[in-house]
Scaffold this motif. Structure first.
Motif, PDB file in Angstrom:
ATOM      1  N   PHE A 261       0.827  -1.213   0.000  1.00 44.21           N
ATOM      2  CA  PHE A 261       0.000   0.000   0.000  1.00 44.21           C
ATOM      3  C   PHE A 261       0.857   1.258   0.000  1.00 44.21           C
ATOM      4  O   PHE A 261       0.471   2.275  -0.559  1.00 44.21           O
ATOM      5  CB  PHE A 261      -0.986   0.005   1.169  1.00 44.21           C
ATOM      6  N   TRP A 262       2.054   1.156   0.556  1.00 41.53           N
ATOM      7  CA  TRP A 262       2.937   2.331   0.520  1.00 41.53           C
ATOM      8  C   TRP A 262       3.518   2.520  -0.880  1.00 41.53           C
ATOM      9  O   TRP A 262       3.538   3.626  -1.420  1.00 41.53           O
ATOM     10  CB  TRP A 262       4.060   2.179   1.550  1.00 41.53           C
TER      11      TRP A 262
ATOM     12  N   LEU B 155       0.903   4.067  -2.908  1.00 43.82           N
ATOM     13  CA  LEU B 155       0.771   5.503  -2.641  1.00 43.82           C
ATOM     14  C   LEU B 155       1.864   6.297  -3.345  1.00 43.82           C
ATOM     15  O   LEU B 155       1.613   7.354  -3.932  1.00 43.82           O
ATOM     16  CB  LEU B 155       0.864   5.765  -1.139  1.00 43.82           C
TER      17      LEU B 155
ATOM     18  N   VAL C 124      -6.310  -3.304   1.337  1.00 39.88           N
ATOM     19  CA  VAL C 124      -5.499  -2.108   1.533  1.00 39.88           C
ATOM     20  C   VAL C 124      -5.199  -1.436   0.203  1.00 39.88           C
ATOM     21  O   VAL C 124      -5.284  -0.220   0.065  1.00 39.88           O
ATOM     22  CB  VAL C 124      -4.158  -2.460   2.216  1.00 39.88           C
TER      23      VAL C 124
ATOM     24  N   THR D  26      -8.118   0.228  -1.242  1.00 37.70           N
ATOM     25  CA  THR D  26      -8.366   1.493  -0.567  1.00 37.70           C
ATOM     26  C   THR D  26      -7.490   2.584  -1.156  1.00 37.70           C
ATOM     27  O   THR D  26      -7.942   3.689  -1.433  1.00 37.70           O
ATOM     28  CB  THR D  26      -8.076   1.358   0.937  1.00 37.70           C
ATOM     29  N   VAL D  27      -6.216   2.257  -1.393  1.00 36.15           N
ATOM     30  CA  VAL D  27      -5.293   3.236  -1.958  1.00 36.15           C
ATOM     31  C   VAL D  27      -5.774   3.696  -3.329  1.00 36.15           C
ATOM     32  O   VAL D  27      -5.783   4.883  -3.637  1.00 36.15           O
ATOM     33  CB  VAL D  27      -3.869   2.642  -2.065  1.00 36.15           C
TER      34      VAL D  27
ATOM     35  N   THR E 103      -8.800   3.294  -4.693  1.00 40.08           N
ATOM     36  CA  THR E 103     -10.271   3.425  -4.766  1.00 40.08           C
ATOM     37  C   THR E 103     -10.890   2.494  -5.805  1.00 40.08           C
ATOM     38  O   THR E 103     -11.645   2.914  -6.667  1.00 40.08           O
ATOM     39  CB  THR E 103     -10.721   4.876  -5.060  1.00 40.08           C
TER      40      THR E 103
END
Lengths: 270, 314
Positions: B145-146, B149, B256, B259-260, B262
């Motif tokens: 997830f990082w 991002l 996760v 979520t990042v 969408t």
């Protein structure tokens, strides 16, 4: 026994550095990690704030240090819980064999059928988001792999002469298992536990990122990352700092786990 | 071979049943009365009693489980509390979205990992090997997830090459749909390639030590042929097993990443359902994910003898 390579020392140094940071944070942080300062919002790293400030003007360095303490203690407690449960079940299953083993392994496979983080999510639904339930959830999620390893070792050893000898001299099964079989599980468990620590840090930050881990305002690396999302373009350090911490901690545990495995099991090396 | 298949199939059954029991128990462990939740606070005691009877909640727990399991087997997972949609259709639609991302990422990751791992094993101890191992370990350590991002920050926000928020299905608009999938697939491919490369390398090293590889070299086969014909097929087993585990884990862990980016996938559905206390949806997501995990690992195990005949012989 082989020598520990450079990567192992790097791993040890990384893990040591973060553990030290967490220990320091328990006693001292440069600023109060929870103190709001609306005049100093979104300060770039430098000056009074070496790693900048967040959307509430809180000092990122202090929050990252406090987050290390939270993340590492939750990880250590979760792994300890997983080990206690996993070793107990694994010893019983491997030693008892037969029907008991079958039943325990079917239950274990069913637990394994929930991918780690999913099981943790499910447990969090039942018990609600808090550090205690996070430890319970992650401990439960990671126990099945410990069961597998311990059972494997016990199964492979229980027919050996030293086990029989222990019975012959009149030792009971409980004593035999604890005194003669358990010590043989220590090496593989140590390797597993080390890499598991890394995964648990990752899972914890993922859950906190989703808002299902440690609730704010208490800082964890995961919920810091989550809070940084809307401000990534204007304040990229908010995403870079906690993310780098997670990645370096994980790298440390991975390197350490590899080195430990090579050291204890020379067959795997080069 | 047939014996192996049957044994493996039989072994999966109790696991599936236990998965069902686990979800059943879990949903009943959730604090609060589901009937109260479904009807809201204004419900009269008669309404509550009626609904209890309708759902069989006044029967003994074993009977309840049986009724519940019967409905599940019929494919009836109930309706979502929040919007009244049938859960089975909802969960399946979201699953297809997630599965598309996960499958393409894992396929790409295998396509990178197996050659890279085999090459590193072949040149074991060289600088190239070190680079592959270091790269793989680094990738393994970056949270997906990082990485997501950061890729979003660079390619979405700064360079503005790709969309940042939103989602379009492929059937609505193929190119727009693909543009939303590029970053999530790249992110997953990179993070999963790390684990798989390490596994491919270590199993190739094990195989290269064996006598028959020395023999193949001794009879003068070119290195490329030794690797492709003798090392790769025998070294692929452990990696293949890991693919099964990775696929299952991703289905659970993709929440996760969704979520990042969408993305309206299964993981996001589950997390939203948890926040909304939408029990039928939570139950549906858990059942489907765990069920798929069992089935994926079953399929992986069943495919195993295709390239490693030693397995079915045992």
């Amino acid at each position: 026994m082989r020598r520990v390579g450079a990567s192992g020392w790097i791993g040890l140094a990384l893990v040591g550095a973060f553990v030290a940071m967490a220990l320091v944070a328990l006693a001292w942080t440069p600023a109060d990690p929870l103190a709001l300062n609306l005049r100093a919002r979104f300060r770039a790293p430098g000056g009074a704030f070496p790693l900048g400030t967040d959307e509430f003007g809180r000092d990122v360095l202090s929050r990252v240090m406090a987050g290390a303490a939270t993340s590492l203690w939750i990880a250590a407690a979760s792994v300890a819980l997983a080990l206690v449960m996993g070793v107990a079940v694994g010893l019983v299953a491997g030693f008892a064999r037969g029907l008991v083993d079958r039943l325990l392994m079917v239950a274990n496979d069913a637990l394994l059928a929930f991918p780690g983080i999913l099981l943790a999510l499910a447990v969090m639904v039942v018990v609600g988001a808090s550090p205690g339930s996070l430890i319970l959830a992650l401990g439960l999620a990671y126990a099945p792999s410990v069961v597998r390893v311990v059972r494997g070792v016990v199964l492979s050893l229980r027919e050996r002469e030293f086990v029989e000898a222990s019975f012959v001299v009149g030792n009971g099964p409980v004593y035999t298992v604890l005194r003669h079989l358990l010590p043989n599980c220590v090496a593989p468990i140590a390797v597993l536990a080390t890499s598991m620590l890394g995964f648990v840090v990752l899972s914890e930050s993922a859950l906190s990122f989703l808002g299902l881990g440690v609730p704010p305002p208490a800082p964890t690396w995961g919920n810091m990352l989550s809070a940084a999302r809307p401000h990534l373009l204007s304040a990229p350090w908010l995403g870079l700092v906690p993310g780098t911490c997670i990645a370096l901690t994980l790298l440390g545990f991975n390197l350490l786990g590899d080195a430990l495995r090579d050291w204890l099991d020379p067959r795997m090396g080069r | 071979m047939i014996g192996y298949v049957l044994r493996r199939l039989l072994w999966a059954l109790p696991t599936l049943v236990l998965v069902g029991v686990a979800v059943f128990v879990l949903v009943r462990l959730i604090p609060g009365d589901p009937v109260q939740v479904m009807l809201g606070d204004a419900a009269s005691p008669e309404q509550v009693a009626d609904m209890r009877a309708a759902y069989g909640l006044d029967r003994p727990i074993a009977v309840q489980f049986w009724l519940w399991a019967e409905r599940i087997v019929d494919g009836d997972l109930g309706r979502a509390l929040t919007n009244g949609q049938p859960v089975a259709a909802l969960v399946w639609e979201r699953f297809l979205t997630s599965a598309g991302i996960v499958l393409s990422a894992v396929a790409l990751a295998v396509a990178i990992a197996v050659p890279a791992g085999t090459f590193a094993a072949w040149r074991q101890g060289s600088l190239a090997d070190l680079a592959v191992v270091a790269g793989a370990t680094l990738l393994l350590s970056i949270p997906s997830f990082w990485l997501g991002l950061m890729l979003l920050l660079v390619f979405g926000l700064q360079l503005a090459w790709l969309p940042v928020v939103g989602y379009v299905t492929l059937s609505e608009d193929l190119w727009a749909g693909l543009s939303f999938l590029v970053l999530p697939v790249i992110t997953l491919t990179l993070t999963e390639a790390g684990v798989l490369t390490r596994m491919a390398r270590s199993s190739a090293i094990e195989v290269m030590r064996l006598d028959y590889v020395t023999h193949a070299r001794a009879k003068g086969l070119p290195e490329a042929r030794v690797l492709a014909r003798h090392v790769l097929p025998n070294a692929f087993g452990p990696t293949w097993t890991l693919v099964g585990l990775v696929l299952g884990n991703l289905l659970g862990g993709i929440a996760v990443l969704e979520t990042v980016f969408t993305i309206p996938g299964l993981g996001r559905l589950l997390v939203d359902a948890i926040f909304n206390r939408d029990y039928p949806v939570i139950q549906g997501c858990l059942l489907l994910t765990a069920g798929i995990y069992v089935v994926v690992n079953l399929v992986v195990d069943l495919c195993y003898p295709l390239f490693d005949p030693r397995v079915s012989a045992q």
